[in-house]
Design an enzyme around this catalytic site. Sequence first.
Site, mmCIF file in Angstrom:
data_model
loop_
_atom_site.group_PDB
_atom_site.id
_atom_site.type_symbol
_atom_site.label_atom_id
_atom_site.label_comp_id
_atom_site.label_asym_id
_atom_site.label_seq_id
_atom_site.Cartn_x
_atom_site.Cartn_y
_atom_site.Cartn_z
ATOM 1 N N LYS A 11 0.875 -1.188 0.000
ATOM 2 C CA LYS A 11 0.000 0.000 0.000
ATOM 3 C C LYS A 11 0.904 1.228 0.000
ATOM 4 O O LYS A 11 1.498 1.565 1.031
ATOM 5 C CB LYS A 11 -0.927 -0.008 1.223
ATOM 6 C CG LYS A 11 -1.945 1.131 1.202
ATOM 7 C CD LYS A 11 -2.900 1.037 2.395
ATOM 8 C CE LYS A 11 -4.094 1.977 2.297
ATOM 9 N NZ LYS A 11 -3.763 3.369 2.153
ATOM 10 N N ARG A 68 -3.542 9.046 -5.093
ATOM 11 C CA ARG A 68 -4.183 8.211 -6.104
ATOM 12 C C ARG A 68 -4.203 8.939 -7.431
ATOM 13 O O ARG A 68 -4.462 10.142 -7.478
ATOM 14 C CB ARG A 68 -5.599 7.865 -5.688
ATOM 15 C CG ARG A 68 -6.157 6.676 -6.441
ATOM 16 C CD ARG A 68 -7.279 6.047 -5.696
ATOM 17 N NE ARG A 68 -7.760 4.844 -6.307
ATOM 18 C CZ ARG A 68 -8.501 3.953 -5.669
ATOM 19 N NH1 ARG A 68 -8.828 4.149 -4.410
ATOM 20 N NH2 ARG A 68 -8.940 2.870 -6.271
ATOM 21 N N LYS A 72 -6.543 -8.092 -1.606
ATOM 22 C CA LYS A 72 -7.682 -8.038 -2.542
ATOM 23 C C LYS A 72 -8.071 -9.436 -3.016
ATOM 24 O O LYS A 72 -7.184 -10.231 -3.347
ATOM 25 C CB LYS A 72 -7.282 -7.202 -3.775
ATOM 26 C CG LYS A 72 -6.792 -5.812 -3.428
ATOM 27 C CD LYS A 72 -6.293 -5.069 -4.679
ATOM 28 C CE LYS A 72 -5.848 -3.666 -4.324
ATOM 29 N NZ LYS A 72 -5.319 -2.931 -5.481
HETATM 30 P P1 ATP Z 1 -6.350 6.253 3.720
HETATM 31 O O1 ATP Z 1 -5.617 6.663 2.505
HETATM 32 O O2 ATP Z 1 -6.262 7.194 4.864
HETATM 33 O O3 ATP Z 1 -6.063 4.855 4.139
HETATM 34 P P2 ATP Z 1 -8.676 6.418 2.094
HETATM 35 O O4 ATP Z 1 -10.074 6.403 2.562
HETATM 36 O O5 ATP Z 1 -8.213 7.534 1.243
HETATM 37 O O6 ATP Z 1 -7.875 6.303 3.412
HETATM 38 P P3 ATP Z 1 -8.277 3.657 1.732
HETATM 39 O O7 ATP Z 1 -9.472 2.920 1.278
HETATM 40 O O8 ATP Z 1 -7.970 3.580 3.140
HETATM 41 O O9 ATP Z 1 -8.359 5.148 1.251
HETATM 42 O O10 ATP Z 1 -7.010 3.140 0.949
HETATM 43 C C1 ATP Z 1 -7.006 3.156 -0.408
HETATM 44 C C2 ATP Z 1 -6.002 4.151 -0.887
HETATM 45 O O11 ATP Z 1 -4.683 3.613 -0.818
HETATM 46 C C3 ATP Z 1 -6.244 4.384 -2.334
HETATM 47 O O12 ATP Z 1 -7.090 5.510 -2.486
HETATM 48 C C4 ATP Z 1 -4.893 4.604 -2.942
HETATM 49 O O13 ATP Z 1 -4.635 5.983 -3.043
HETATM 50 C C5 ATP Z 1 -3.921 4.010 -1.950
HETATM 51 N N1 ATP Z 1 -3.180 2.815 -2.442
HETATM 52 C C6 ATP Z 1 -1.849 2.636 -2.324
HETATM 53 N N2 ATP Z 1 -1.467 1.460 -2.798
HETATM 54 C C7 ATP Z 1 -2.575 0.844 -3.246
HETATM 55 C C8 ATP Z 1 -2.815 -0.420 -3.849
HETATM 56 N N3 ATP Z 1 -1.838 -1.315 -4.058
HETATM 57 N N4 ATP Z 1 -4.100 -0.710 -4.168
HETATM 58 C C9 ATP Z 1 -5.097 0.165 -3.944
HETATM 59 N N5 ATP Z 1 -4.919 1.379 -3.381
HETATM 60 C C10 ATP Z 1 -3.682 1.714 -3.027
#
Ligand code: ATP
Length: 650
Positions: free
Chosen positions: A303, A308, A461
């Site tokens: 992660k 994003r 996932k």
């Molecule tokens: P946070 O970023 O604080 O964890 P969030 O609500 O923005 O919270 P999450 O659902 O928690 O998002 O985590 C998904 C985010 O992680 C995505 O929006 C993306 O930007 C980031 N990300 C980084 N690596 C990955 C990956 N391998 N797959 C999916 N998302 C990823």
Amino acid sequence: DPSAKKYHPIDDACWKKNEKVPYIALTKTFELIEDTSSRLKMIDILANYYRSVIVLSPDDLLPSIYLCLNSLAPSYEGIELGLADTTLMKAIAQCTGRTMSQIKSDIHKIGDIGSVAENSRSNQRIMVQPSPLMVSHVFTKLREIANLSGSSSVEKKVNKIQSLFVACRESEAKFLIRSLAGKLRIGLAEQSVLSALSMACTLTPPNQSNYPPEIIDASKNLTADKFKEKYDKISLIIKTTYCECPNYNLIIPVIFNDGVYELPNKCKLRPGVPLKPMLAHPTKGVQEVLKRFDGLKFTCEWKYDGERAQIHVDDDGNITIYSRNQENNTSKYPDIIKRLTNILNRDKIKSCILDCESVAWDNDKKQILPFQILSTRKRKNANESDIKVQVCVFMFDLLYLNGESLVQEPFSKRRDLLKNHFEEIEGEWKFATCLDTTKIEEVQEFLEESIKGNCEGLMIKTLDEDATYEIAKRSRNWLKLKKDYLEGIGDTIDVVVIGGYIGKGKRTGTYGGFLLACYDSTNEEYQSICKIGTGFSEDDLTKHTEFLKDHIVKTGKSYYRVDSSLEPDHWFEPVQVWEIKCADLSLSPVHTAAVGIVDSSKGISLRFPRFIKIRDDKNPEDATSAQQIADMYNNQEQIINQQANNSANV
Ligand code: ATP
């Protein structure tokens, strides 16, 4: 049995068929909504207005929807109003003959520039009464105002505002000025507008060329159950379509020409229109992941802690990059755009949508840099030659390829297509590092590696079963496992700052503490969750104070649910999201977060909250939701044990 059924869209409207909708019909609707605290009532009121527009003046539905949302175009087009108060004050002063200082002092007293504008109009002297304002005219003028730029644009804006302002009647002045300020804020968020549109389409289906009376009253004779069934179906179609294609300019014509049921065929995912991203659920350890995904095939990915980036390429080769929030970030990343040609084999790829994370990258050491470095990059109109912080883009999903949407395909297939069509280039384009395993030790080891590699942890996932791309959903099929799980509740929390307490001692001159809230999307309200005073550097406090001073409002908003004992020195508009950490969550007699979910009268509060960073990529409505807070509370070790004990005792 909604009271909307009693409304008659023709007889109860204040204008006639084929006439343009008067602006006052809309502002009267706003007034009714503003005076209502019941969400369902607000939706009914707005639905009734939409029904009249659908039957009498269909062309005005689109501008009406935009004006309700206080926007002028799909949000990703970035056409915004938000005019400075001084510009608006100037226009009000010139129209009413009042001085700037009188107006300023009224704003200070009343707090709302819209009400000051309305009150100031009694001073207005005009020779000839201008013709009444129409919704479509106001919308066109607002767009013209937003599009003005360059030298003397302020003067031109003031002139255009004046020509609208002098024609205002009754409540029109108040809402016109608030719209111009970008602060309509009558408590109508996107979900309510979509619900009202769905209600209107259920009661008064828009794709009928000539409305016979029985169609206008289409749902009057339905039983409550049948009515609900019909509404639920229509609302699901409209809301799902909006997630895939958040653009009313495309949706509304289809509703009129083909009917709601054609939306899934005609308003599909397409390059150029950002879709709302799929999100993940937090978990607190590898055990929990294995329990949740028992029997399913899954993969673990690093992660990355960046931003994003949804990268779109259309058939004509146009490239756009959107943020998590569907903001257009294309001009922020000229470097990514240029490099895309290195991996875009046009023989194989005509169009695509890639889901990626753009991460700050140290070219010498060949390693990932922290998010804080990425956030120093220029946000808009960056010049490639000026860029100091390099980024590497980590591709993790492919949502669209060569004219076909892939969101219904399982992740294993999307990942294969991604890897078959794109390639890696050191320091520029990489696939997310992944490991397909179900062995607990291997997942644990991979988690530790990800943290050594400067990542936040893992995204886990599903691969085949339950593995479609769920647009706009925080899905159970994507789990996040962050290194923070060791220290507390599994995840950080994103909250909205709604109030400030003036600092004392060393913090004199800035705020010393803040009131924070989560967002309850069911009731569309902000619920207080804690006060915070820890985690801020002096510099943070100065910056927050400076930023928030432009967002002070006289009183708390009707959609703030806060106990009077927490009353801050200053209330703020809900404009900024902060990421915070806490030790744990506990039931609270004063805070209102998630009230009614875990306990009928108590809310939930955070213990020992600490400020981490501003989340610029989240809208206030994307803050952690009341339901998520309740889930996190229930997922705490001690609560799970307590509940187990209770049931054992029973
Ligand atoms: P946070 O970023 O604080 O964890 P969030 O609500 O923005 O919270 P999450 O659902 O928690 O998002 O985590 C998904 C985010 O992680 C995505 O929006 C993306 O930007 C980031 N990300 C980084 N690596 C990955 C990956 N391998 N797959 C999916 N998302 C990823």
